[in-house]
Design an enzyme around this catalytic site. Structure first.
Site, PDB file in Angstrom:
ATOM      1  N   CYS A   1       0.818  -1.231   0.000  1.00  0.00           N
ATOM      2  CA  CYS A   1       0.000   0.000   0.000  1.00  0.00           C
ATOM      3  C   CYS A   1       0.847   1.275   0.000  1.00  0.00           C
ATOM      4  O   CYS A   1       0.352   2.353  -0.310  1.00  0.00           O
ATOM      5  CB  CYS A   1      -0.934   0.011   1.202  1.00  0.00           C
ATOM      6  SG  CYS A   1      -1.918  -1.471   1.335  1.00  0.00           S
TER       7      CYS A   1
ATOM      8  N   HIS B   1      -3.626   6.925   2.497  1.00  0.00           N
ATOM      9  CA  HIS B   1      -3.994   5.639   1.897  1.00  0.00           C
ATOM     10  C   HIS B   1      -5.378   5.252   2.428  1.00  0.00           C
ATOM     11  O   HIS B   1      -5.660   5.376   3.625  1.00  0.00           O
ATOM     12  CB  HIS B   1      -2.946   4.591   2.286  1.00  0.00           C
ATOM     13  CG  HIS B   1      -3.391   3.198   2.015  1.00  0.00           C
ATOM     14  ND1 HIS B   1      -3.898   2.805   0.798  1.00  0.00           N
ATOM     15  CD2 HIS B   1      -3.424   2.093   2.815  1.00  0.00           C
ATOM     16  CE1 HIS B   1      -4.212   1.530   0.856  1.00  0.00           C
ATOM     17  NE2 HIS B   1      -3.940   1.073   2.065  1.00  0.00           N
TER      18      HIS B   1
ATOM     19  N   ASN C   1     -10.194  -0.625  -0.157  1.00  0.00           N
ATOM     20  CA  ASN C   1      -8.736  -0.487  -0.145  1.00  0.00           C
ATOM     21  C   ASN C   1      -8.177  -1.002  -1.480  1.00  0.00           C
ATOM     22  O   ASN C   1      -8.255  -2.198  -1.758  1.00  0.00           O
ATOM     23  CB  ASN C   1      -8.183  -1.297   1.034  1.00  0.00           C
ATOM     24  CG  ASN C   1      -6.670  -1.210   1.170  1.00  0.00           C
ATOM     25  OD1 ASN C   1      -5.978  -0.759   0.267  1.00  0.00           O
ATOM     26  ND2 ASN C   1      -6.169  -1.656   2.306  1.00  0.00           N
TER      27      ASN C   1
HETATM   28  N1  ACO Z   1     -18.569  -9.271   9.074  1.00  0.00           N
HETATM   29  C1  ACO Z   1     -19.035  -9.544  10.290  1.00  0.00           C
HETATM   30  N2  ACO Z   1     -18.245  -9.867  11.325  1.00  0.00           N
HETATM   31  C2  ACO Z   1     -16.929  -9.898  11.103  1.00  0.00           C
HETATM   32  C3  ACO Z   1     -16.375  -9.616   9.848  1.00  0.00           C
HETATM   33  C4  ACO Z   1     -17.254  -9.302   8.800  1.00  0.00           C
HETATM   34  N3  ACO Z   1     -16.837  -9.001   7.562  1.00  0.00           N
HETATM   35  N4  ACO Z   1     -15.028  -9.729   9.935  1.00  0.00           N
HETATM   36  C5  ACO Z   1     -14.745 -10.048  11.202  1.00  0.00           C
HETATM   37  N5  ACO Z   1     -15.895 -10.173  11.914  1.00  0.00           N
HETATM   38  C6  ACO Z   1     -16.068 -10.487  13.315  1.00  0.00           C
HETATM   39  C7  ACO Z   1     -14.876 -11.192  13.911  1.00  0.00           C
HETATM   40  O1  ACO Z   1     -14.951 -12.569  13.682  1.00  0.00           O
HETATM   41  C8  ACO Z   1     -15.030 -10.854  15.377  1.00  0.00           C
HETATM   42  O2  ACO Z   1     -15.994 -11.700  15.929  1.00  0.00           O
HETATM   43  P1  ACO Z   1     -15.819 -12.252  17.447  1.00  0.00           P
HETATM   44  O3  ACO Z   1     -15.841 -11.033  18.311  1.00  0.00           O
HETATM   45  O4  ACO Z   1     -17.004 -13.138  17.605  1.00  0.00           O
HETATM   46  O5  ACO Z   1     -14.509 -12.953  17.462  1.00  0.00           O
HETATM   47  C9  ACO Z   1     -15.638  -9.446  15.358  1.00  0.00           C
HETATM   48  O6  ACO Z   1     -16.197  -9.268  14.036  1.00  0.00           O
HETATM   49  C10 ACO Z   1     -14.642  -8.349  15.627  1.00  0.00           C
HETATM   50  O7  ACO Z   1     -13.531  -8.574  14.788  1.00  0.00           O
HETATM   51  P2  ACO Z   1     -12.277  -7.674  14.862  1.00  0.00           P
HETATM   52  O8  ACO Z   1     -11.223  -8.199  13.940  1.00  0.00           O
HETATM   53  O9  ACO Z   1     -11.920  -7.463  16.301  1.00  0.00           O
HETATM   54  O10 ACO Z   1     -12.864  -6.302  14.275  1.00  0.00           O
HETATM   55  P3  ACO Z   1     -12.154  -4.896  14.187  1.00  0.00           P
HETATM   56  O11 ACO Z   1     -12.955  -3.880  14.866  1.00  0.00           O
HETATM   57  O12 ACO Z   1     -10.682  -4.961  14.501  1.00  0.00           O
HETATM   58  O13 ACO Z   1     -12.291  -4.581  12.627  1.00  0.00           O
HETATM   59  C11 ACO Z   1     -10.969  -4.620  10.642  1.00  0.00           C
HETATM   60  C12 ACO Z   1     -11.696  -5.449  11.688  1.00  0.00           C
HETATM   61  C13 ACO Z   1     -11.991  -3.811   9.880  1.00  0.00           C
HETATM   62  C14 ACO Z   1     -10.281  -5.573   9.682  1.00  0.00           C
HETATM   63  C15 ACO Z   1      -9.939  -3.679  11.316  1.00  0.00           C
HETATM   64  O14 ACO Z   1      -9.174  -4.389  12.242  1.00  0.00           O
HETATM   65  C16 ACO Z   1      -9.029  -3.024  10.303  1.00  0.00           C
HETATM   66  O15 ACO Z   1      -9.454  -2.252   9.478  1.00  0.00           O
HETATM   67  N6  ACO Z   1      -7.722  -3.271  10.399  1.00  0.00           N
HETATM   68  C17 ACO Z   1      -6.781  -2.698   9.467  1.00  0.00           C
HETATM   69  C18 ACO Z   1      -6.678  -3.632   8.333  1.00  0.00           C
HETATM   70  C19 ACO Z   1      -6.305  -2.997   7.053  1.00  0.00           C
HETATM   71  O16 ACO Z   1      -6.535  -1.836   6.841  1.00  0.00           O
HETATM   72  N7  ACO Z   1      -5.744  -3.802   6.179  1.00  0.00           N
HETATM   73  C20 ACO Z   1      -5.416  -3.370   4.878  1.00  0.00           C
HETATM   74  C21 ACO Z   1      -3.997  -3.373   4.543  1.00  0.00           C
HETATM   75  S1  ACO Z   1      -2.977  -2.480   5.601  1.00  0.00           S
HETATM   76  C22 ACO Z   1      -3.301  -0.976   5.412  1.00  0.00           C
HETATM   77  O17 ACO Z   1      -3.716  -0.669   4.338  1.00  0.00           O
HETATM   78  C23 ACO Z   1      -3.115  -0.055   6.526  1.00  0.00           C
END
Ligand code: ACO
Length: 308
Positions: free
Chosen positions: A111, A235, A265
């Site tokens: 990214c 980004h 993204n």
């Molecule tokens: N739909 C419904 N529920 C979901 C989904 C979904 N698509 N995905 C995960 N869950 C559930 C999980 O299983 C978890 O359930 P549990 O509590 O029963 O275990 C719950 O939702 C919470 O999951 P978390 O991973 O804790 O959710 P979080 O608030 O951290 O959000 C996310 C997840 C959106 C991926 C966040 O962590 C994020 O954006 N991280 C950065 C990732 C990123 O940007 N990656 C791209 C590349 S790097 C970059 O560009 C910076």
């Protein structure tokens, strides 16, 4: 350092995949995706190859710069989803454009690829090794997304953005800081021919902290305060990452450009697509002070402060 963005272009596939479409594919909901990420829909390539998307974006950038492909000295292509193992995507693009005076190569910085490319291009331009550089960020992430994994498939999309950079003009790269730390590689990666694997929570925290650090460093080295910034183009990974970042920097959200709701993204493509849209919408004007920042797999991250 004299470096002007003379032209910009972007391309996104016509096919829209909404959160409601994803509800039918995995156990998720529009509400979960929107509140956790800000994403409402993303574009997915159909028959378009990565080269096709990059070509469309580059043509627009060259046209808006009023530069003939043969006047380009170098093509830098940031991507993690090339059409072929080799040669470089930049060479395939070069052939399509007929940019036969250029030398062409890819960079792999996930990214952060567009910002790394900007850094390389600025060295080439300031040393006089090149006068005009075509910098492209393009991704066909849909081919490395596991469409059965709800924790990643809701986040990514396809698209391409391109800029024509020139050593002639009023623009400047005022300061930049690029970083990487390979110790964190397992937080976000894909095996060869495999799918994206990600530790979302850890990545979220690292993204906010590391982007805030380099933004502060860049502002300090340029002697600029956050109040002077006209626009931040981060980004587009997650709207909550952007909100947390600007809160740390003490900048109002109105000065942040975001189109994540439409495209998700798109990795290396996200900043050039956002820059181009911001310009078309009148949010970005000549002379503006613009802060760009990114973080991605590697881990890689960086920030660049430009006078547009
Ligand atoms: N739909 C419904 N529920 C979901 C989904 C979904 N698509 N995905 C995960 N869950 C559930 C999980 O299983 C978890 O359930 P549990 O509590 O029963 O275990 C719950 O939702 C919470 O999951 P978390 O991973 O804790 O959710 P979080 O608030 O951290 O959000 C996310 C997840 C959106 C991926 C966040 O962590 C994020 O954006 N991280 C950065 C990732 C990123 O940007 N990656 C791209 C590349 S790097 C970059 O560009 C910076």
């Amino acid at each position: 350092m004299g470096i002007t963005i003379r032209g910009m272009g972007y391309y996104v596939p016509d096919k829209v995949l909404t959160n409601f479409d994803l509800e039918k594919m995995v156990d998720t909901s529009d509400d979960w995706i929107t509140t956790r990420t800000g994403i409402r829909e993303r574009r997915i390539a159909g028959s378009e190859s990565l080269t096709d998307m990059a070509y469309r974006a580059s043509l627009e950038a060259l046209e808006s710069a009023q530069i003939d492909p043969q006047e380009i000295d170098a093509i830098i292509f940031a991507t993690l989803t090339p059409d072929l193992g080799f040669p470089a995507s930049a060479c395939l693009l070069q052939a399509r454009l007929g940019a036969n005076r250029a030398y062409a190569f890819d960079i792999s910085a996930a990214c952060s690829g567009f910002l790394y490319g900007l850094e390389i291009a600025s060295s080439m331009l300031s040393s006089g090794r090149a006068k005009r550089v075509l910098l492209v960020g393009a991704e066909k992430l849909s081919q490395i997304v596991d469409w059965t994994d709800r924790s990643t498939c809701v986040l990514f999309g396809d698209g391409a953005g391109a800029v024509v950079l020139s050593s002639e003009g009023e623009g400047e790269l005022l300061a930049s800081v690029m970083r990487s730390d390979g110790n964190y590689w397992e937080i976000l990666y894909a095996e060869r021919c495999g799918y994206i694997k990600m530790k979302g929570k850890e990545l979220f925290k690292l993204a906010v902290r590391s982007m805030a650090d380099v933004c502060e460093e860049v502002l300090q080295s340029a002697g600029v305060s956050t109040q002077d910034i006209d626009l931040i183009v981060p980004h587009q990974a997650n709207i909550r990452i952007m909100q947390a970042l600007v809160e740390k920097l003490n900048v109002p959200m109105e000065r942040v450009y975001s189109n994540i709701h439409k495209y998700g993204n798109t990795s290396a493509a996200s900043i050039p697509i956002a820059l181009c849209e911001a310009y078309k919408e009148g949010r970005l004007k000549r002379g503006d002070l613009v802060l760009l920042t990114a973080m991605g797999g590697g881990l890689t991250w960086g920030a660049s402060l430009i006078r547009f």
